[in-house]
Structures are given as structure tokens and as C-alpha cells.
Design a protein around this motif. Structure first.
Motif, PDB file in Angstrom:
ATOM      1  N   TRP A   1      59.842  38.891  38.480  1.00 35.07           N
ATOM      2  CA  TRP A   1      60.255  38.464  39.837  1.00 35.07           C
ATOM      3  C   TRP A   1      60.491  39.676  40.730  1.00 35.07           C
TER       4      TRP A   1
ATOM      5  N   LEU B   1      34.238  44.005  34.224  1.00 34.89           N
ATOM      6  CA  LEU B   1      35.133  42.952  34.709  1.00 34.89           C
ATOM      7  C   LEU B   1      36.577  43.226  34.287  1.00 34.89           C
TER       8      LEU B   1
ATOM      9  N   LYS C   1      37.999  46.175  36.184  1.00 36.04           N
ATOM     10  CA  LYS C   1      38.276  45.926  37.596  1.00 36.04           C
ATOM     11  C   LYS C   1      39.435  44.964  37.832  1.00 36.04           C
ATOM     12  N   THR C   2      39.643  44.059  36.868  1.00 41.72           N
ATOM     13  CA  THR C   2      40.555  42.958  37.194  1.00 41.72           C
ATOM     14  C   THR C   2      41.859  42.950  36.404  1.00 41.72           C
ATOM     15  N   GLU C   3      41.872  43.475  35.194  1.00 43.91           N
ATOM     16  CA  GLU C   3      43.084  43.346  34.380  1.00 43.91           C
ATOM     17  C   GLU C   3      44.153  44.325  34.846  1.00 43.91           C
TER      18      GLU C   3
ATOM     19  N   GLU D   1      51.618  40.565  36.819  1.00 45.83           N
ATOM     20  CA  GLU D   1      50.470  41.199  37.476  1.00 45.83           C
ATOM     21  C   GLU D   1      50.994  42.285  38.408  1.00 45.83           C
TER      22      GLU D   1
END
Lengths: 1030, 494
Positions: A899, A984, A987-989, A1023
Motif C-alpha cells: 500500500w 516480454l 520488459k514487463t516483470e 508492482e
């Protein structure tokens, strides 16, 4: 029979003309025209380029403009002399300054008031003279104002309506006794540009070719005609053709006539500018050298002052001094950089902070009699307060005498494909797919279009490729230079029109930096620098909390702990040397002195890297390689960088000494180096440099290497003077981080966004350096981050995070909380909501960010309550006591950190991976601290949060990533093939696992990746956002 | 109402996009809200999800994750048409259908009494799915005891679901993840933050607290989830066409006798329409011929009507214009109606000086006799070429013309469509250029050229236009086509 084209519009009419000004001049020269007029719409944006080419080719350039009147009709004004040019510029300025950006309108009366020195051509499809109603009053007014300098212009484009319009023009001209002149509206230099002109028209109107209809010109009759073609067009009226030459002869004005004088300060009684500059310089010198100015400095000052006087540049130096004085007076941190750092006068005036005599910097790099070009002083100003200085410049010199330099936004590959694709009717989603495959400068090949799903060989694709090549470099619209100012002794609007910029309170001239340089005008650069903000804020905090006063000039030099920190590459947040690449270089270069820092700042740049200069320099520095010089004459130039050219100045000197370049040629080399990527102009130096070096007995291999280095500098190379200024700030910030880590973190956090790292990384790094970071709390936090006394933290203070870190919170809301709290401490959430009158959205966001923990221990309970506080009949807020209680599961430690990251971009409570460490350890995944102590060649599996992704153009496809955990960083090196395989994931994780081999060299550890994977543990960290650079 | 079914045609806009581009099925595909790089992704297929492309992202951001990404916009009208089509098809499975006005692709069906027609609800659901697959759309069907229960069943299941009892439905409902049910992203996210992940946990929150914090809509949803309210269907009204067929006793060739046959059929259909408070909008008819072929045609009155005479006049004109290849063996007709209210109101309209209705009726007759393209008007266009400056469009509704005032008298140009090819201009022709025959005499005056060129992005056009005067005094408008190297007569100045 010859003629003169008097009505030509270039690409600088913005999305109307389809040829560059120099192309029009070249074509005029090719077809044998002696003169040509450039009459862009409501401006003179392109005249410097046209003037330059016309001078080279010996073509007479007539300067003018098509002026738009209030009724949307137009007329052409041509400058016959200097007065006329000034009037043209004033009139355009008047029209532009009263209108929104991109628009200009003037009245007929204003045109008449500015008629002196101008010729007026009235005619064409947009003129009232050719309209249905006879403009008798306007004809009379113009005729009275211009007399025989008013011409009725005939325009023939073989269009429907030409005959009717011409008939009216002839009738009305005859009735009023006005001479007629033959003309046509030239929109491109060759008919082959007609498709581009159509495309530009579509872009201007926001339509496609298929739907443009009569917005497009009906034919291709707007090309520049050769004399025979024009004569045959008007074979029925040779007199009107001859009159074009008569007009050309009347227009004698040339841009060469522009005489520019820099504004002079109002000086104390009877003092000349030279005397005043001398006085303040030596006063400054006395301060700089504690009352005793060394002899060599005195000599240097005398030499510089003499040259400044000879070149009459005193005004420029006095202006810079005045601006710096304004900054000092208003407590605004500033520092000059660029070649000004080579000047002892600038140092003594306080404009720059580097002592050029002590550094051995060459004044000739800054100012030389041979080059006779204006000096270039860039003034870095702390970012937050730059606007104050800009507005001061406007106020002091008046808007008539000061304006910012323009920047033309031109078409590059991506913007070209987007706009041309739309014009051709391609779906925007498909266009975007192609655009994404390209860099900004890379024009697409047929294969690239095929990969994007466009049919190869189709007419559509052929047109697309053709047009995006043609539109390259075409100016799309006017923007504003980051900080360039043109100041004039006479009104600037007599030199060049001034118009409004998009930013409020900014006015801008119609020329860009290159135009200003071409005409030898003086420009002052007022640039914003975030690092000066950090320094200023940090020093203020130290003064407030520790009672000590520092400035960049007074912090201890050669501080060993500071250099220890730098040598360890422990430089998160340190100006210029904080990037992954810089941090990896520091333990190898091991800076020990200020000059080492200057080299450090310069060496990790695309120029030295692609020029292959880094490793030879490091080898020589560590003694692994012998220092030698390819020719004895180069030793003085290359000695301080151990025989390897690292600075732009060295490259120029090298060209002068080794290849016998004149200073002028060397300066051209510098300009071509800066522009080589788009123009390829650097190649023309290749043969010259190599051949001349060979004549001097320099080996071919070295000559080739020098050229490669020069070309590398074109990518991005630092001048030494520039690096010297930056190194000062780098040292200052490193000193702050070493001795006042809490104040430094606080300053950094309050100056965001800036720098290389996100706030979360800065916070985690500070925690690892012993700074306690206290979370946001409505009972304690200010809008900015603050220091609170706390034993065992930093310099005796903890950092309290400010309300500015609550996502989507506005400053006025934060300030309201602080103001209300100062009146009376809040005793409950209801009280807080009632007193601050914040809306539910902000109350909820405060609950989510943990800032309401004072009132409710559990964030979910706080959120439920914050959402449920409702206005009472007494205009206050209250929780409904009758409402049944709702029960929520409490957040665990991992969720709490999650949070924090989601709602405040950082966590003062813990790193996300610290809560998962046990699980990661069970999976035999070590932390960053453990990896730092592992041996070269060890195979490692590691998992961390991605904080940075980089794919530098100089690394031949290699991708660098930095992963972070609670103990520090791990740097990944991913070879191109590996990256393609795991693209992929890479780039994304945000939480990423990597397997590979450790590469440990000079204390720098990299993990060379063989595999990337998604860590398989039950719980995942939140994230996080990384900073990505391409 | 005993049972309710819910049909969920998942991600209908995405299914429609993939139906248009079947070659995209193996690629990541998204539906965006507008054809812009900044367009928001509304729907994404499983290949897109696998590349971490989700609804809510910008198209440009998604492209950076997959260069193979394909995307498109599905227009509201297309979705509306699809919903209409689906509604019509679902009428075959239930007399009462209610399409959701919030979520395209969700339909509620009254499933009461269907056990007598279908062997089971499972079979009913399977038949619906099979039927929709024939139009390349995929759906999940749930049969339950409440509207919310069946909806939750359909939205949360991977296959068809039939609840056997109301208790089973309620128990199932508590475990349904809220992201399957709550479309409002803001509400859904806030509930997630509060740790509320299932409908059960949502139901357990105090109702008054829900209304206070999240508003009336969330409260209503909460109420529905608790099983209160919202079970009455609001079915779509269907203007079901009325169809008749009549085999003829003997082959018929005579149009008058055919008309007589149609007349009998028509009166019955109009009566039925009248009973449904509808008026006839269009009559489509088929003539089944002796050679096995069918002749199809239609007539439409100027405005919807129940007046048989108006229709018969149109029918007579149309029948007399049809050339039959064989004798008629059977006739079929389909009457399509609309609500009659508009037409009833029209009876009270004040009549204008110009009788537009009479003109409309006259046009209807012309259309009936000569076909729909017989009544057209010239719409002005913004083209450069003369033929691109107007387009013929069918005229269905006639308005009283209001021509603008012209400042000066305009010359009238007669335009030939297509242009007339002219003989080549012979430079050495002894009698001059005889452009319009000997009688008009040779060309004596030429004005021009006016050049029109363009269209380079599709097909190059380049013409040089001239006005020429013949000896007889006619002003002709001619051009030379540079591509074809020929002269054409474009028109004439009158």
C-alpha cells in the motif's frame, strides 16, 4: 526575358510551402534567376537560411512576408531598405502579439502606418482586390500610404476563376492608377513537391487526402518557373513581367545590414562600459583570491579585458554579471557553464565557479579574435526558480528588447509516419505499430512497413515512403528554446518579429539558435538544473537544523571521506555520477582529485565510448599501458588526459595542431560534430584530417582512430569547461551525501522529479546509510519532507516524509492540513475531516497511504471510516454512530508495504523484499549484499525488484538492468540474443529472477544473464515502477 | 416466473472484431475506444492477456509490449446491430428477451415453461450456444431462479450452468469473485482495498454503509445480490413481420390477375398489422416461377400506411415492370410494420401550399415503376473534377428547396456524364476543328487552359480544360485528358 518571383512561400509558412528556403534559392540560381523574394505567411522564420544560401550562390534575396489582415484577406509586403525591414518586423510583431499562437492579424491602417521602406503587392486569390466587391476605400488608403510602391499583383495558376479575378484586378488597378505586376504564388521549387504540398495541406486542416476535396490546390502550377516559362505564362503582358525586375531593383535591403549592439547597463556617472567591467572584475578577483590576486591571474584578466574591449563585448559580460547578481540577491543558486568556464573574467564576476587559471583552461576556447563570434555563456539556475530569472530579464530589458529564442519542431521519422499515415488514410492503430518500431531518427524501410502489416509494393506504401522522406526536417510548428534569450540595445522587434509562446508570459523571436548564431547575434542561455535545487535545499536545511552555513564555494575541498564514497561507487543521488554506468566506472577510475571528477563526468558519454577512448585511458591510468603520443606536437594537448583525447576542446586543438586546421575550420568541425547525425557533414572532414595528419608524419592508423573519435564526439561529447562546472556540483552533492545524508535525502526528495532514481530507491539507499525515514502522518508531516531530531539517524536527524508524496494530493490541500494543524492538533478523524474540509477522495487517499494511522491503527478501518464521514446538518462532518460495524482483515506487513508503494511511491516502513527474505532464502536466492561478496565467475540465481532498464545506443543491443532488494543493487548485463528470448519478461516483470555468471572486475560486479524467470514464491511483492532509458 | 436464463456473449465487441478479422485469431488483439494511439483498451483477447496487455491500458503502451498487437474500434452501431441480431435469434428460444442496457452481450431470457419444449434446461442452454456459434459468436448460458443469480452464474462460469434449486443458486453466489460481477472499476477497486473479494463478503457489509459510501447504484447491486428486487423482465418489443404464401392453381402470366391475388393477401396482412397497432412500412414479395427460379421485389409507401389502395397502386406499377422468364406458380409476401403512432399524428398536420405528401406519393409511384434508383438528387461535393463536384443519391424524403440568393447571375453549365469523346484536333485540318459537326462550324475562339490535376495517391488525373466557341456561336466546354491523350466534351455553357 527574365523575371523575379516575388511571392514565394517556403516550409516556414508552416504546413503550406513544400520546399525549404535554401531549395527555393538554389532552384532560382539553377534556372538563372538573379533575384527571388521569400514571403512566408506572417513571418520571416526562414530568411536566415535563405540569406545564407543566397550569399553563397550570389543570388539577390528580397525579404518580405504575406500579411494576414483582420478580414482574413492578405497582401504581400517587401522590404526595400533597413527601415522597411524594421517596419515589417514591427508590423508582424504587432499582429502576432495580439493573437493566439500560430495566428497573426493586422489592420489596413496598421499596414499603412508601417509603409515606410516597404513595397506592397496586392493581388492573388486571398486579396480583396480580386474579390467580388470593389474595396475602394482600402485601395485609396493603401495608395496614399505606399504611393508608387503599391502594385496590383496578377496571379496565374491556370485555375478556374483566374480570369475573373485578373479581370477585376486589372479594372480596379486601372481605375486607381496602380501599376500591375506579374506574379504567381510559389509553394514549391519543383512540381515533384506537389504531393508533399497536398499532404501538408491535409495536415494543416486535419483531413485525409481522400476527404480534402477543394482544400487542395487543383493543380501543380505552384512551382517556381524558369524565366521562359514565366514569360510564356504572361506572353500577353510583357510589361507586367518587366515590372518584377523593377521591384527587385527597388528592394536593396540585405540581412548583412543588420548591425547588432548588445544592451549596455546604465553605468555610474561618466563611467564607460570597459571601465565598469574592469572595476567589477578586479573587485571580484580580490574576493575570489582573498585580497591577493596572483600575478598570472592579473595578467590573464588584463589579456581578457583587452580582447573583450576590442570586440566590444562589455555589454554581454555586464548583462551576465547583472543576472548572476540578481540571482545572488534573491537567493537563487546559479552557476555558469559551457566555454565561459574558460574565462577568468567570468570567474571573477561570479558567473562561473571554476578557476580557469588554476585549471589551465584556455581562454581562446571561449573567445578569440580570429573566430570573431559571440561568446557563449550558459547559466544554470536552480530549476524551481528559473522562471523568476526569465521574468526578471523581460522586466529589466523590456519585452521590446528581450525575447526568447525559438526552436523549430521539425518532422522526424516517427512524427512523419504518424502525420503522413493519417493523411493517406491509414488506421492510426496501424500507424502507431510502424512508428513504434522506429527510433525518432530512423526512417522506415519497405521491410519495416511489411512487418507492420502494410502491403509491400502497393501504391499506398510507395507514397508513404516517398512522403515521409520528403517531409524530414520540414518545420511543423514553432516551439521555444529551453533558455535562450536574445537581448538587444535597440528594440528586438526591429531585428526580428516577436510573438507569443504557448507558455504564459513568454515571448519568442521567429529565429532559432542556429539563425541567431549565423547572424552573429548574442544569446544568453538561462537553463534550469534540478541538482542546484537539491544543493540549495540541502544547505538551507543544514543552516536551519545544524546552524552551519555552506555554499558550493565554501565546502571543504579534497575531502577524503567524500572521495572514499565516490571511489566506492556509492553515489545514488549524486549529480552526474549516479547512473549505473558511472557507478560501475568509479571504482575503476577511483577519482582522487577534482580534476579526476572532471574526467569521470566526461568519460562515461557516448562520444568517448564509441570512440574507444575509455579502456586505453583506464589502462594508462592504472599503469597497465605506457603513455605515448603519436606525434610530439600533440603532447601539450593530450598530456593531462594521458595521451587520450577525452574532451571536445582537445579534439578541436588536435585538428588545429595535427591537421593544421584554422580556428575557423576547427569551429566548423565542432558544429559539424554536433550535427553529424542528421546531416552527415562530419564525413567531409575525414579525408582532409587524415591527409593533413599524414603530411605531418602521423601514422595512418592513429589518424583513422582520431577521426573515429571525432565522429564519436558527434554522438555526445563533453567540453572540458562544461565538465569542470558539472564536476563542482557532483563533488558538492557527494560531500552532502557523505556528511549530511539526512539533509541531502530531504533536499533530493523535495526536488523531485529529477535524477536517475525513483524516490523509493533514494529512500532505501538512505536507510542503508543510516538515515531513519519516518512515514507520512497528518499529525507531523509538512507539504515538503522535513528533518526531525532523532539520535542515531544521519547527522542526528530523521527525515519525515512530506504530504507531497501522497499520490494525487494537491499542494493547496496539503498546505491546508498543515495550516489547520498549526491552529489546533486534530483529535479524531471526524475532527480532521471537519476542520480541513477535505473531500472523500483525499481522505481515502490519506487513509490508504497510512497518514491517518494516528486515528485508526488499521488502514482498512481508516479507509472505511474516511469514506463514510458525511456532512452534518451543521456543515460539519460526522460518522453515523448508528451504522452497524463492518469488519475487515488487517493488512499484513507485506501488504502494508504494498500500500505504501501504491499510494506514496515509497515505503518508510520497509522494503518489499525484506518481508519475503525468508521465503527467498528457502528458495536459495541470495540478497544483493551476499552477491557483492561472491567471486568472479560464480553462477548465481537472484531475484529482485527492477528499478532501471537501459538500452544505450552505444552498447550494440546489450540491455542493462538494475535490480534492487533491501540490501542494495545487482546490475544485470543481458546480451541481445538473451534479451530477445526473454523480452516480454524483461520488459514487463517488476519482480524478476535472473540466472547467470558473475563478472567481478575492479570491485565492480555484474551478473551476465543467461536466463530470466518469474520467481515462483507464494507471495509476490507489489508492482513497482522502474525508470527506463532507451 | 419460475426460471430465468442469462446468456453472456463474452466480450461481444472483441468477438465482433475477430469475426471481421479472422486472420487475427492467433495474435494479440484488443478493442480500443478510438482509433488513436492514446485510445484506451476496452477488451483484450487471451493472447493479449498472455503478453500482459489488459483493458484500461493505452494502445501505445500495449504496443510496446507486443509488436504483433492488432487493434481496432468497434462502432456503437455495429454493437447495436449485433445486439438486434442476437435478440432476434434468441426469440427462437424464449418469447421474452431483455438485452442488458449496460453490458453489451448480456441477455436475460424467460425460461419458464420451456421444459415442455426442450428435454432439459441443459439442452436448452446447449442449443442456444450451438445456435450462436453458427454466427461465430460464443456465449455462456446460466439458468437460475433469480435474475441476479442467473447473471452471476453466466458471468462467473467457464461453461453453461443450471441451478437445480434456489438454495444452490444462493450458495454459489456467495463464492463468486466480485470482479466477475461489478463492472464499476472504482467500486471494485475500493472493495478490493477493503479486502472484499467475493459476493459473499460484499453481501455481509452493512447495506446502509454501502449506500452512504458508494451511492445508490452500489446499494442496488448489494440489494440484488441479497436477493431483493429486480426479477421482472422488460422484454424487447418485436415488430415480427407477417408472412403469407399462396400456391396458384394454375401458372399465371397476367399481372392484373396476380395483383388480384396479392390484394386478397394484403387485406389480411393489413388487418393483422392494424391489430398490432402497426402500419405497413414495406411489402416484400416473391414470385416463384415455373422454371424453378424466384423473382424478388419490394414496394414501400411514401409513409407507413394501412391504406390498401396506396399499396395496390404501387404493386400494380411494380408488377407491370417485371419481365417474367416463366409463369408464376406461387406468390409469397412479407409485410414489415412499424408503430403506427407517427402516422396517426400526421393526420392532424396543417397542409402547406406545396403538397409535399403528394410529391412523395408521386415519387413512390415512380420508384415502384422504375426502381429505387429512379428518384435521385444531386448532392454537392468538394471535388476538383467536374464529375467529383456532385453525386447522385437516392431521394427518400423530399424537402421544400431553399436556394441561396446569388449576388450575380450565374452562367448555367450543362455537364455531360460521362463526357463525350471528341475527334482529335488536326492541326492541318483545312476547315478548322469541327468539334460539333459541320453544321456548327469550326472552332473560332479558345479560352484556356485551366488545368486540373491530382489524385496521385490513387490514380493520376491531368486535364486541360478550354472553353471553345464554334462558328455557330455555341460555347462548348472541352478538355484534353493527358493520360489518355484524347479530347472530351465535358459540357456546354447555356
Amino acid at each position: 526575358m527574365s523575371y523575379v518571383p516575388l511571392y514565394c512561400k517556403s516550409t516556414y509558412s508552416f504546413l503550406e510551402g513544400a520546399s525549404q528556403p535554401d531549395e527555393l534559392v538554389e532552384e532560382a540560381h539553377r534556372v538563372g534567376l538573379r533575384s527571388i523574394a521569400l514571403t512566408d505567411r506572417d513571418g520571416v522564420y526562414g530568411i536566415v537560411r535563405a540569406h545564407k544560401r543566397a550569399q553563397e550562390l550570389g543570388v539577390h534575396l528580397i525579404i518580405g512576408s504575406e500579411m494576414t489582415l483582420f478580414d482574413e484577406s492578405s497582401l504581400i509586403l517587401l522590404a526595400s531598405d533597413r527601415k522597411g525591414y524594421a517596419n515589417l518586423c514591427r508590423l508582424i510583431s504587432k499582429g502576432r502579439l495580439r493573437s493566439p499562437k500560430g495566428v497573426s492579424q493586422v489592420s489596413v491602417e496598421e499596414v499603412c502606418e508601417h509603409a515606410e521602406g516597404l513595397l506592397c503587392l496586392w493581388g492573388g486569390a486571398r486579396s480583396l482586390l480580386a474579390g467580388e466587391t470593389d474595396p475602394k476605400a482600402m485601395t485609396r488608403n493603401l495608395h496614399e500610404a505606399f504611393g508608387d510602391r503599391l502594385y496590383a499583383m496578377l496571379t496565374r495558376h491556370r485555375e478556374a476563376g483566374d480570369l475573373r479575378r485578373e479581370h477585376r484586378v486589372r479594372e480596379r488597378a486601372k481605375a486607381a492608377g496602380i501599376s500591375t505586376v506579374a506574379g504567381m504564388e510559389v509553394l514549391y521549387h519543383t512540381p515533384a513537391r506537389r504531393p508533399l504540398q497536398d499532404a501538408l495541406t491535409c495536415i494543416r486542416h486535419g483531413v485525409t487526402l481522400a476527404t480534402a476535396g477543394r482544400l487542395l490546390q487543383p493543380n501543380a502550377e505552384h512551382a517556381l518557373r524558369p524565366p521562359f516559362g514565366f514569360a510564356s505564362l504572361y506572353e500577353d503582358d510583357p510589361g507586367a513581367v518587366m515590372r518584377t525586375e523593377e521591384i527587385a531593383e527597388r528592394c536593396t535591403f540585405s540581412l548583412k545590414e543588420i548591425r547588432y549592439r548588445y544592451p549596455l547597463e546604465r553605468l555610474p556617472d561618466g563611467t564607460s562600459a570597459a571601465e565598469w567591467l574592469r572595476t567589477i572584475t578586479f573587485e571580484g578577483a580580490a574576493k575570489r583570491y582573498n585580497g591577493t590576486v596572483p600575478r598570472n591571474v592579473q595578467q590573464q584578466l588584463e589579456k581578457e579585458l583587452d580582447l573583450i574591449h576590442d570586440l566590444e563585448y562589455e555589454g554581454y559580460f555586464l548583462t551576465m554579471w547583472e543576472l548572476v547578481r540578481y540571482c545572488n540577491h534573491h537567493d537563487i543558486l546559479c552557476q555558469g557553464r559551457g566555454s565561459a568556464a574558460n574565462s577568468a573574467v567570468c570567474y571573477c564576476l561570479g558567473v562561473t565557479a571554476v578557476d580557469p587559471v588554476r585549471m589551465g583552461l584556455l581562454f581562446e576556447r571561449f573567445l578569440s579574435r580570429e573566430r570573431a563570434e559571440p561568446p557563449d555563456i550558459d547559466l544554470d539556475i536552480e530549476h524551481d526558480r528559473r522562471e523568476e530569472v526569465i521574468q526578471h530579464a523581460y522586466t529589466k530589458y523590456k519585452r521590446t528588447h528581450a525575447a526568447m529564442v525559438a526552436n523549430f519542431i521539425r518532422y522526424r521519422a516517427r512524427s512523419a509516419i504518424r502525420d503522413i499515415g493519417k493523411v493517406l488514410g491509414l488506421p492510426e492503430t496501424a500507424i502507431e505499430r510502424v512508428a513504434r518500431m522506429l527510433s525518432h531518427y530512423e526512417f522506415p524501410s519497405a521491410n519495416a512497413l511489411h512487418d507492420a502489416g502494410l502491403n509491400p509494393g502497393s501504391k499506398l506504401q510507395t507514397n508513404l515512403l516517398q512522403l515521409i522522406r520528403e517531409i524530414e526536417d520540414v518545420p511543423r510548428h514553432l516551439s521555444i528554446h529551453p533558455g535562450g534569450f536574445l537581448l538587444g540595445h535597440e528594440a528586438v522587434h526591429d531585428l526580428v518579429p516577436i510573438e507569443n509562446a504557448t507558455m504564459p508570459d513568454r515571448t519568442v523571436i521567429q529565429w532559432d539558435k542556429e539563425d541567431v548564431e549565423e547572424l552573429g547575434l548574442f544569446k544568453v542561455d538561462l537553463l534550469g538544473l534540478g541538482a542546484l535545487n537539491v544543493v540549495h535545499r540541502s544547505f538551507d536545511l543544514i543552516t536551519k537544523h545544524c546552524g552551519e552555513q555552506f555554499s558550493l564555494a565554501t565546502i571543504p575541498a579534497n575531502d577524503k571521506p567524500t572521495y572514499d564514497l565516490i571511489q566506492a561507487g556509492d553515489t545514488v543521488g549524486v549529480f552526474q555520477i549516479e547512473s549505473r554506468a558511472q557507478m560501475a566506472m568509479l571504482p575503476r577510475l577511483r577519482p582522487e582529485t577534482y580534476y579526476d571528477l572532471v574526467i569521470e563526468v566526461s568519460i562515461v558519454r557516448p562520444g568517448p565510448i564509441t570512440g574507444g577512448m575509455v579502456h586505453p585511458y583506464l589502462r594508462r591510468r592504472s599503469g597497465e599501458e605506457e603513455i605515448d603520443y603519436p606525434h610530439p606536437c600533440l603532447e601539450p594537448i593530450l598530456k593531462k588526459t594521458l595521451g587520450i583525447p577525452l574532451f571536445q576542446e582537445q579534439v578541436m586543438q588536435l585538428a588545429i595542431v595535427a591537421a593544421d586546421y584554422t580556428p575557423g575550420e576547427a569551429d566548423q568541425l565542432r558544429r559539424d560534430m554536433a550535427a553529424w547525425r542528421k546531416s552527415g557533414r562530419i564525413e567531409r572532414h575525414r579525408e582532409r584530417l587524415i591527409a593533413r595528419m599524414a603530411r605531418k608524419g602521423i601514422q595512418l592508423e592513429f589518424a583513422e582512430r582520431v577521426f573515429e573519435q571525432i565522429r564519436g564526439f558527434g554522438e555526445y561529447g563533453f567540453p572540458e569547461s562544461h565538465a569542470a562546472s558539472f564536476a563542482l556540483i557532483a563533488y558538492g552533492t557527494a560531500w552532502l551525501k557523505t556528511h549530511y545524508p539526512a539533509a541531502f535525502l530531504c533536499g533530493l526528495l523535495n526536488a523531485q522529479p529529477m535524477g536517475f532514481y525513483s524516490p523509493s530507491t533514494l529512500v532505501e539507499d538512505a536507510k542503508r546509510h543510516g538515515v531513519i525515514v519516518a512515514p507520512i502522518d497528518v499529525m507531523h508531516s509538512e507539504w515538503d519532507c522535513t528533518l526531525e531530531p532523532r539520535a542515531g539517524s544521519g547527522e542526528g536527524f530523521a527525515v519525515r516524509m512530506g504530504l507531497r508524496y501522497v499520490k494525487s494530493m494537491q499542494q493547496n490541500e496539503g498546505m491546508r492540513i498543515v495550516a489547520c494543524r498549526e491552529q489546533k492538533a486534530f483529535d479524531s478523524l471526524t475532527d480532521f475531516a471537519f476542520v480541513t474540509q477535505l473531500d472523500h477522495g483525499i481522505l481515502a487517499r490519506l487513509a490508504e497511504s497510512g497518514a491517518l494511522e494516528t486515528f485508526k491503527n488499521e488502514r482498512r478501518d481508516a479507509l472505511w471510516d474516511a469514506l463514510g464521514v458525511t456532512p452534518t446538518p451543521h456543515a460539519g462532518f460526522a460518522l453515523d454512530d448508528a451504522e452497524p460495524t463492518a469488519h475487515f482483515t488487517a493488512l499484513d506487513a507485506l501488504e502494508t508495504t504494498h500500500w505504501d508503494y501504491t499510494f506514496t511511491s515509497h515505503s518508510a516502513r520497509g522494503h518489499p523484499l525484506s518481508h519475503l527474505r525468508d521465503k527467498l532464502s528457502r528458495n536459495r536466492l541470495p540478497d544483493a549484499a551476499t552477491i557483492r561478496n561472491m567471486a568472479n565467475g560464480a553462477r548465481v540465481r537472484y531475484a529482485g525488484l527492477v528499478i532501471c532498464r537501459q538500452r544505450p545506443g552505444t552498447a550494440r543491443g546489450v540491455v542493462f538492468m538494475t535490480l534492487e532488494d533491501e540490501t542494495g543493487f545487482v546490475n544485470l548485463v543481458i546480451w541481445e540474443k538473451t534479451f530477445e528470448k526473454y523480452e516480454l519478461l524483461a520488459k514487463t516483470e517488476s519482480f524478476l529472477g535472473a540466472t547467470g555468471k558473475l563478472q567481478v572486475q575492479s570491485g565492480v560486479t555484474h551478473l551476465v544473464v543467461e536466463q530470466l524467470w518469474r520467481p515462483e514464491i507464494e507471495e509476490k511483492p507489489c508492482e513497482t515502477k522502474s525508470r527506463n532509458f532507451h | 416466473m419460475e426460471r430465468l436464463g442469462c446468456v453472456d456473449v463474452r466480450a461481444l465487441p472483441l468477438q465482433l472484431l475477430l469475426r471481421t478479422h479472422p486472420d487475427w485469431r492467433a495474435l494479440p488483439v484488443v478493442v480500443v475506444d478510438r482509433d488513436k494511439p492514446t485510445g484506451l483498451i476496452q477488451w483484450a483477447n487471451e493472447h493479449a492477456y498472455a503478453r500482459r496487455i489488459f483493458p484500461g491500458m493505452r494502445y501505445a503502451a500495449a504496443l510496446s509490449l507486443s509488436r504483433e498487437l492488432r487493434g481496432g474500434v468497434v462502432q456503437e452501431a455495429e454493437i447495436g446491430d449485433a445486439i438486434d441480431l442476437l435478440t432476434r435469434r434468441l426469440w427462437c428460444f424464449s418469447p421474452h428477451i431483455e438485452p442488458s442496457d449496460r453490458e453489451p452481450g448480456v441477455f436475460w431470457l424467460d425460461a419458464s415453461g420451456l421444459r415442455n419444449i426442450f428435454p432439459s434446461f441443459d439442452a436448452w442452454a446447449a442449443r442456444i450456444g450451438d445456435d450462436l456459434r453458427t454466427i461465430q459468436l460464443y456465449a455462456i448460458v446460466a439458468v437460475g431462479f433469480s435474475r441476479f443469480g442467473s447473471y452471476a452464474g453466466a458471468r462467473s462460469s467457464a461453461r453453461n450452468r443450471v441451478f437445480q434449486s434456489a438454495n444452490e443458486e444462493r450458495a454459489y453466489l456467495r463464492g463468486v469473485p466480485i470482479e466477475r460481477i461489478i463492472a464499476d472499476a472504482s467500486l471494485r477497486d475500493t472493495l478490493f482495498k477493503l479486502g472484499i473479494e467475493t459476493l459473499g463478503a460484499f453481501i455481509d457489509l452493512p447495506a446502509s454503509g454501502i449506500r452512504k459510501r458508494f451511492g445508490a447504484e452500489a446499494y442496488e447491486l448489494h440489494r440484488f445480490a441479497r436477493g431483493e428486487g429486480w426479477d421482472t423482465l422488460d422484454p424487447e418489443v418485436l415488430f415480427e413481420p407477417i408472412e403469407r404464401r399462396e400456391p396458384l392453381d394454375y401458372p399465371e402470366d397476367n399481372s392484373e390477375r396476380l395483383l388480384f391475388r396479392f390484394a386478397g393477401m394484403l387485406h389480411g396482412m393489413l388487418g393483422e398489422l392494424s391489430a398490432r397497432h402497426e402500419a405497413l412500412k414495406m411489402l416484400r414479395f416473391w414470385l416463384c416461377l415455373g422454371d424453378g427460379s424466384e423473382q424478388e421485389s419490394e414496394v414501400s409507401p411514401a409513409t407507413p400506411t394501412l391504406d390498401a389502395n396506396q399499396i395496390l397502386v404501387l404493386l400494380r406499377l411494380r408488377l407491370s415492370a417485371i419481365a417474367l422468364s416463366a409463369s408464376v406458380m406461387e406468390i409469397k409476401a412479407r409485410a414489415i410494420g412499424v408503430a403506427a403512432s407517427q402516422q396517426q399524428l400526421a393526420l392532424f398536420q396543417e397542409s402547406a401550399l406545396r403538397n409535399v405528401d403528394a410529391a412523395q406519393r408521386a415519387f413512390a409511384k415512380i420508384r415502384a415503376e422504375l426502381g429505387n434508383d429512379a428518384v435521385v438528387y444531386a448532392r454537392l461535393c468538394e471535388g476538383q473534377l467536374p464529375e467529383a463536384q456532385y453525386a447522385w443519391e437516392r431521394l427518400y424524403t423530399l424537402a421544400i428547396p431553399k436556394p441561396p440568393r446569388m449576388a450575380s447571375r450565374q452562367l448555367v453549365r450543362l455537364i455531360y456524364a460521362p463526357p463525350v469523346e471528341l475527334p482529335p484536333s488536326d492541326r492541318h485540318e483545312p476547315d478548322g476543328w469541327l468539334i460539333a459537326g459541320i453544321a456548327e462550324g469550326p472552332v473560332e475562339e479558345v479560352v484556356g487552359p485551366q488545368i486540373v490535376s491530382g489524385g496521385w495517391w490513387t490514380k493520376d488525373v491531368s486535364r486541360a480544360y478550354f472553353y471553345v466557341r464554334t462558328r455557330s456561336g455555341r460555347w462548348l466546354w472541352i478538355y484534353h485528358d493527358h493520360q489518355r491523350r484524347r479530347w472530351y466534351l465535358q459540357g456546354e455553357v447555356q
